[in-house]
Design a protein around this motif. Structure first.
Motif, short mmCIF file in Angstrom:
data_model
loop_
_atom_site.label_atom_id
_atom_site.label_comp_id
_atom_site.label_asym_id
_atom_site.label_seq_id
_atom_site.Cartn_x
_atom_site.Cartn_y
_atom_site.Cartn_z
N ILE A 1 40.57 25.24 49.61
CA ILE A 1 39.98 26.54 49.98
C ILE A 1 39.37 27.18 48.73
N ALA A 2 40.16 27.18 47.66
CA ALA A 2 39.76 27.88 46.43
C ALA A 2 38.52 27.29 45.78
N VAL A 3 38.31 25.97 45.87
CA VAL A 3 37.16 25.38 45.18
C VAL A 3 35.83 25.87 45.75
N ALA A 4 35.83 26.24 47.02
CA ALA A 4 34.58 26.67 47.66
C ALA A 4 34.26 28.14 47.42
N ILE A 5 35.25 28.93 47.13
CA ILE A 5 35.08 30.39 47.08
C ILE A 5 34.15 30.86 45.96
N PRO A 6 34.25 30.38 44.71
CA PRO A 6 33.35 30.92 43.69
C PRO A 6 31.86 30.78 44.03
N PRO A 7 31.36 29.59 44.39
CA PRO A 7 29.94 29.53 44.71
C PRO A 7 29.58 30.27 46.00
N LEU A 8 30.46 30.24 46.99
CA LEU A 8 30.16 30.96 48.23
C LEU A 8 30.18 32.48 48.01
N GLY A 9 31.13 32.95 47.22
CA GLY A 9 31.22 34.39 46.94
C GLY A 9 30.03 34.90 46.15
N VAL A 10 29.61 34.13 45.16
CA VAL A 10 28.43 34.51 44.37
C VAL A 10 27.19 34.49 45.27
N ALA A 11 27.09 33.45 46.10
CA ALA A 11 25.94 33.36 47.01
C ALA A 11 25.90 34.56 47.95
N LEU A 12 27.04 34.87 48.57
CA LEU A 12 27.09 36.02 49.47
C LEU A 12 26.68 37.30 48.75
N LEU B 1 36.65 32.33 54.07
CA LEU B 1 35.74 33.46 54.30
C LEU B 1 36.27 34.73 53.65
N ILE B 2 37.54 34.99 53.80
CA ILE B 2 38.13 36.21 53.21
C ILE B 2 38.00 36.16 51.68
N GLY B 3 38.32 35.04 51.07
CA GLY B 3 38.17 34.91 49.62
C GLY B 3 36.73 35.08 49.18
N THR B 4 35.81 34.57 49.98
CA THR B 4 34.38 34.71 49.69
C THR B 4 33.95 36.18 49.74
N VAL B 5 34.40 36.88 50.75
CA VAL B 5 34.06 38.31 50.89
C VAL B 5 34.68 39.12 49.76
N VAL B 6 35.92 38.81 49.41
CA VAL B 6 36.57 39.51 48.29
C VAL B 6 35.78 39.30 47.00
N THR B 7 35.35 38.06 46.75
CA THR B 7 34.55 37.78 45.56
C THR B 7 33.27 38.59 45.56
N ALA B 8 32.56 38.60 46.67
CA ALA B 8 31.30 39.34 46.77
C ALA B 8 31.54 40.84 46.59
N LEU B 9 32.63 41.34 47.15
CA LEU B 9 32.95 42.77 47.01
C LEU B 9 33.23 43.14 45.56
N VAL B 10 34.02 42.31 44.87
CA VAL B 10 34.32 42.58 43.46
C VAL B 10 33.04 42.51 42.63
N LEU B 11 32.19 41.54 42.91
CA LEU B 11 30.91 41.47 42.20
C LEU B 11 30.07 42.71 42.45
N HIS B 12 30.07 43.18 43.69
CA HIS B 12 29.30 44.38 44.02
C HIS B 12 29.80 45.59 43.22
N LEU B 13 31.09 45.66 43.04
CA LEU B 13 31.66 46.78 42.30
C LEU B 13 31.45 46.65 40.79
N LEU B 14 31.48 45.43 40.27
CA LEU B 14 31.41 45.24 38.82
C LEU B 14 30.00 45.14 38.25
N ARG B 15 29.09 44.57 39.03
CA ARG B 15 27.74 44.31 38.50
C ARG B 15 26.87 45.56 38.56
N PRO B 16 26.13 45.82 37.50
CA PRO B 16 25.17 46.94 37.56
C PRO B 16 23.90 46.47 38.28
N ASP B 17 23.14 47.43 38.77
CA ASP B 17 21.83 47.10 39.36
C ASP B 17 20.92 46.58 38.25
#
Length: 168
Positions: free
Chosen positions: A49-60, A149-165
C-alpha cells in the motif's frame, strides 16, 4: 495485533516513503519479504500500500492544487500517477528534488497513514510488488484500495497545506 500492528504499519509506511525506493525503502521491503517466507503477509500488504502512496499523492496534489505547481510539474503529475498505480515509489522523486521540505513530510505522513490502516484492516498481499495492479493478489481487496486512497488523499492534503502558490 492491535496497537502493535498499527505501530508496525506506521514504521513500514514511513520507511517506505523516506527515501522513495532507496536503501531504507529496500530494508522495509526485505523485512516484509522475509516475513512472507514465514507465511506472514500482513506487513507485506502494508508495504505494498505504502509504495504507491508517494507518487499517487503527489499526482493528486498536482491535479487538485494547481496553483502550487508549475505547468511542467502538473504534467509530471500524470506520469507520477501511472507510476503509483504500478507501485513505483520513485515517481515522487522529481517533486522531492524541487521541494524536499514539503514533499518528504507529506509522503511520509501519507504512507504511514495508509500502511497503518492496511495493518489495522488486516490487508495481506501475496506477491512482492505493489500498487493497484496487484489488487488481485490481495486479501482484503476493498481495504487495500481504500487505505491506499486515504493515504493518497492525506499526502495531497499535507502538500496543499505546506506548499506555497507558485507564480509562473
Amino acid at each position: 495485533e492491535g496497537g502493535s500492528a498499527i505501530l508496525l504499519g506506521v514504521v513500514i509506511g514511513a520507511m517506505t516513503a523516506f527515501d522513495m525506493g532507496g536503501p531504507i525503502n529496500k530494508t522495509a521491503s526485505a523485512f516484509t519479504l522475509a516475513l512472507m517466507a514465514e507465511g506472514i503477509y500482513g506487513p507485506n500488504g502494508a508495504f505494498r500500500i505504502a509504495v504507491a502512496i508517494p507518487p499517487l499523492g503527489v499526482a493528486l496534489s498536482t491535479f487538485v492544487s494547481k496553483k502550487k505547481y508549475t505547468a511542467e510539474e502538473r504534467n509530471m503529475g500524470v506520469s507520477s500517477a501511472f507510476m503509483g498505480l504500478i507501485g513505483i515509489t520513485e515517481g515522487a522523486i522529481p517533486f522531492a528534488v524541487k521541494s524536499i521540505k514539503t514533499v518528504l513530510p507529506a509522503i511520509i505522513i501519507g504512507s504511514a497513514v495508509g500502511s497503518a490502516l492496511g495493518m489495522y484492516h488486516g490487508v495481506e498481499v501475496f506477491v512482492p510488488h505493489g500498487g493497484l495492479i496487484v489488487i488481485a493478489a490481495a486479501k482484503g481487496k476493498f481495504w487495500f484500495a481504500v487505505d491506499m486512497l486515504i493515504g493518497t488523499v492525506v499526502t495531497a492534503l499535507v502538500l496543499h497545506l505546506l506548499r506555497p502558490d507558485v507564480e509562473e
